[in-house]
Design a protein around this motif. Structure first.
Motif, short mmCIF file in Angstrom:
data_model
loop_
_atom_site.label_atom_id
_atom_site.label_comp_id
_atom_site.label_asym_id
_atom_site.label_seq_id
_atom_site.Cartn_x
_atom_site.Cartn_y
_atom_site.Cartn_z
N ASP A 133 0.72 9.25 -3.67
CA ASP A 133 0.85 7.82 -3.34
C ASP A 133 0.64 7.50 -1.86
N PHE A 134 0.25 8.50 -1.09
CA PHE A 134 0.11 8.28 0.35
C PHE A 134 -0.96 7.23 0.68
N TYR A 189 2.02 5.40 12.73
CA TYR A 189 2.34 4.47 13.80
C TYR A 189 1.64 3.15 13.52
N MET A 190 2.39 2.07 13.57
CA MET A 190 1.84 0.75 13.29
C MET A 190 2.18 -0.20 14.43
N LYS A 237 -2.41 1.77 2.65
CA LYS A 237 -3.04 0.45 2.43
C LYS A 237 -2.05 -0.69 2.64
N GLU A 238 -0.82 -0.48 2.15
CA GLU A 238 0.25 -1.47 2.35
C GLU A 238 0.51 -1.68 3.84
N LEU A 245 9.31 -0.01 5.84
CA LEU A 245 8.24 -1.00 5.99
C LEU A 245 8.76 -2.40 5.66
N GLU A 246 9.50 -2.52 4.58
CA GLU A 246 10.03 -3.84 4.16
C GLU A 246 11.04 -4.38 5.18
#
Length: 194
Positions: A154-155, A187-188, A160-161, A132-133
């Motif tokens: 932590d999913f 998927y984003m 949310k992130e 992600l980063e």
């Protein structure tokens, strides 16, 4: 269950892919159309190379796939650049300087499993966060990210992130994923540039 595994394993061998994981990406491609001709793709945790090979075939001669993994890839194609490195230690800015912006980032990264679901989950979240980063730095504005993560405590926080970073976020469990597996994919689309 074993029959399902054998079906996809055998199919991958017949179709010339190094691993059965290619069918998860193929399902995502049918559902989300994440890859298209001419795209530049960054493939994180690419070894043995099934996702790389499939992505390279979709993006075609005018496209490019940069594939990174700790282990060497079993795929050698003209539109693929192979880098042997730890994705957690690479600099997203250096990738950006060297290759420019990407249309899509793929991550099939997974930790070496310990058998302890909580430990495996946290390590998986660490790898997903790495993807992600990196994606936040190297993706074009309407870029896409498709990554694997293990389900666990932590999913929800990780999702949310993702929602804070992208306009569209979809959770996806491919049919070719083993039923007992805790892996899930996100998927984003449409990176929100600050």
């Amino acid at each position: 269950m074993k029959k399902v595994r054998d079906h996809y394993f055998n199919k991958a061998k017949q179709e010339g892919f190094p691993a059965r994981s290619v069918y998860k990406l193929k399902e995502a491609q049918r559902r989300f159309k994440l890859l298209s001709s001419g795209m530049k793709v960054l493939d994180l945790g690419a070894s043995p190379g099934s996702w790389t090979k499939f992505a390279a075939s979709v993006v075609g001669r005018n496209g490019k796939v940069i594939a990174i993994d700790l282990h060497p890839l079993k795929v050698d194609l003209p539109n693929v650049t192979r880098l042997t490195a730890d994705c957690r230690e690479i600099s997203p800015n250096e990738i950006l300087e060297k290759y420019g912006y990407f249309d899509c980032v793929l991550s099939d990264m997974a930790p070496k499993t310990t058998g302890r679901k909580d430990v495996d989950h946290y390590r998986s979240v660490e790898l997903a966060t790495t993807a992600l980063e990196i994606a936040k730095v190297v993706l074009k504005e309407n870029g896409r990210l498709f990554l694997k993560i293990f389900q666990g405590a932590d999913f929800a926080a990780f999702r949310k992130e993702c929602m804070a970073a992208f306009k569209k976020v979809r959770v996806f469990k491919p049919k070719s994923s083993r039923p007992e597996s805790v892996e899930i994919f996100i998927y984003m689309e449409g990176l929100k540039h600050e």
